[in-house]
Design an enzyme around this catalytic site. Sequence first.
Site, mmCIF file in Angstrom:
data_model
loop_
_atom_site.group_PDB
_atom_site.id
_atom_site.type_symbol
_atom_site.label_atom_id
_atom_site.label_comp_id
_atom_site.label_asym_id
_atom_site.label_seq_id
_atom_site.Cartn_x
_atom_site.Cartn_y
_atom_site.Cartn_z
ATOM 1 N N HIS A 87 24.690 -18.297 -42.325
ATOM 2 C CA HIS A 87 23.679 -16.898 -41.543
ATOM 3 C C HIS A 87 23.623 -17.334 -40.011
ATOM 4 O O HIS A 87 22.480 -17.410 -39.598
ATOM 5 C CB HIS A 87 21.859 -17.282 -42.173
ATOM 6 C CG HIS A 87 21.618 -17.296 -43.770
ATOM 7 N ND1 HIS A 87 21.703 -18.550 -44.899
ATOM 8 C CD2 HIS A 87 22.433 -16.132 -44.958
ATOM 9 C CE1 HIS A 87 22.137 -17.805 -45.856
ATOM 10 N NE2 HIS A 87 22.169 -17.043 -46.226
ATOM 11 N N CYS A 88 24.623 -17.782 -39.517
ATOM 12 C CA CYS A 88 24.906 -18.105 -38.209
ATOM 13 C C CYS A 88 23.851 -18.724 -37.587
ATOM 14 O O CYS A 88 23.671 -19.240 -36.556
ATOM 15 C CB CYS A 88 24.354 -16.367 -37.059
ATOM 16 S SG CYS A 88 25.881 -15.738 -37.578
ATOM 17 N N SER A 89 22.817 -19.997 -39.285
ATOM 18 C CA SER A 89 22.256 -21.191 -38.075
ATOM 19 C C SER A 89 22.469 -21.810 -38.789
ATOM 20 O O SER A 89 21.815 -22.609 -39.759
ATOM 21 C CB SER A 89 20.508 -20.644 -38.564
ATOM 22 O OG SER A 89 20.677 -19.353 -38.325
#
Length: 393
Positions: free
Chosen positions: A348-350
């Site tokens: 999730h791009c994290s």
Amino acid sequence: MSTTAVPIYLDNAATSFPKPEPVYLALDQFARTSLANPGRSGHRMAKEAERTIELARSALNRFFQGESANRWIFTLNCTDALNIAIKGSIQPGDHVITSDLEHNSVSRPLRRLEKDGVITLTRLESSEGYLDADQVRLALTPQTRLVALTHAVNVLGTVQPIEAIAAIVREAGALLLVDAAQSAGVVPINLKSTPIDLLAFPGHKALYGPTGTGVLYVGRRAKLRPWREGGTGGDSKSVLQPEELPFALEGGTPNALGIAGLAAGIEWVTRQGVEQNRLHEVALLQRVVDWVEAEGSGYGWNVAGRWDAASHVGALSLITPNLDDFHPQVISDILDTSFGIAVRSGLHCSPYIHQRIGSFPDGTVRLSPGPFNTEAHIDAFLEALQAISVGIL
Ligand SMILES: Cc1ncc(COP(=O)(O)O)c(C=O)c1O
């Protein structure tokens, strides 16, 4: 178990779908009647487009209780807003505080500035998805110019104590940048009572505008250097970018169509009530948490982060039974192709928060219901998970 043309959409943390009906109507009407270049020409259509944008700024200012409408900058998305805020405020030698809860749209620009020797960076470590305001107090130094933190974590849905953090940062004289990508529209944010200097969010999530919309609020204490300069419609004889807001930070033709849709979304959320949408989504997620406790944990499913319905938005990550054999990506593919259910798996791009909670590099399966999801949708998701679990084990 059939795949439908429109899936059961549980991916509202990525972008909301469907949009409320008034948003579709506003988009259609604006596209057919007013899609001229706002502020660039003096004719009636261009003036109507400009008026729509200015009304949207005023709506934002009322919704978040900002200082004035001209402090609201329209951007391409939340990433754009965060980059304008970070790169426009930093000076060489600054110290910046951030956390392991951030999306790459905060982490990457800061890491780049750190790697290039422009800033020093402190990355606060969360516990079960939460930061404590005192961690910020302890990390502040006389060189701290910027504290850049998320309000609600996209991977876990946990809401951070932003009011307490804002008071601490303001007392220290640093700037606070809040990434409200997952909170704007579902958690009350009042800029009059909470001293946030820079507030960034997308228009396309819980404010129900279309993709291609984002917003940055620039408070009085934040002086930002523009890094995109160009036409603003007015004062064309000036050889430099105008200094006044919003034009200083809005070079180029804006997404007038998207902003017209966003304005309708803000109006819809205002009528609906901010807490109303959050409570609905959290009540749906409570069913998932209850299933994990009652049955899912027996198959090896776990809820990531601490579940606390009072400080949660409508996003929840599930750690899959066996990370080695059954990747989250495989689970979301089965949900999509065999059950017609759209969720998002992976990091999730994290990446930092997945490292913290032990789900790096495969990530988790995240579901994020919206206001139009029902208990039946969640029950279909749980039945699918049950079937997949039985199949695996
Ligand atoms: C917490 C957070 N910050 C920033 C972003 C980036 O938003 P955008 O895709 O609008 O640039 C996202 C998107 O999911 C997000 O969840």
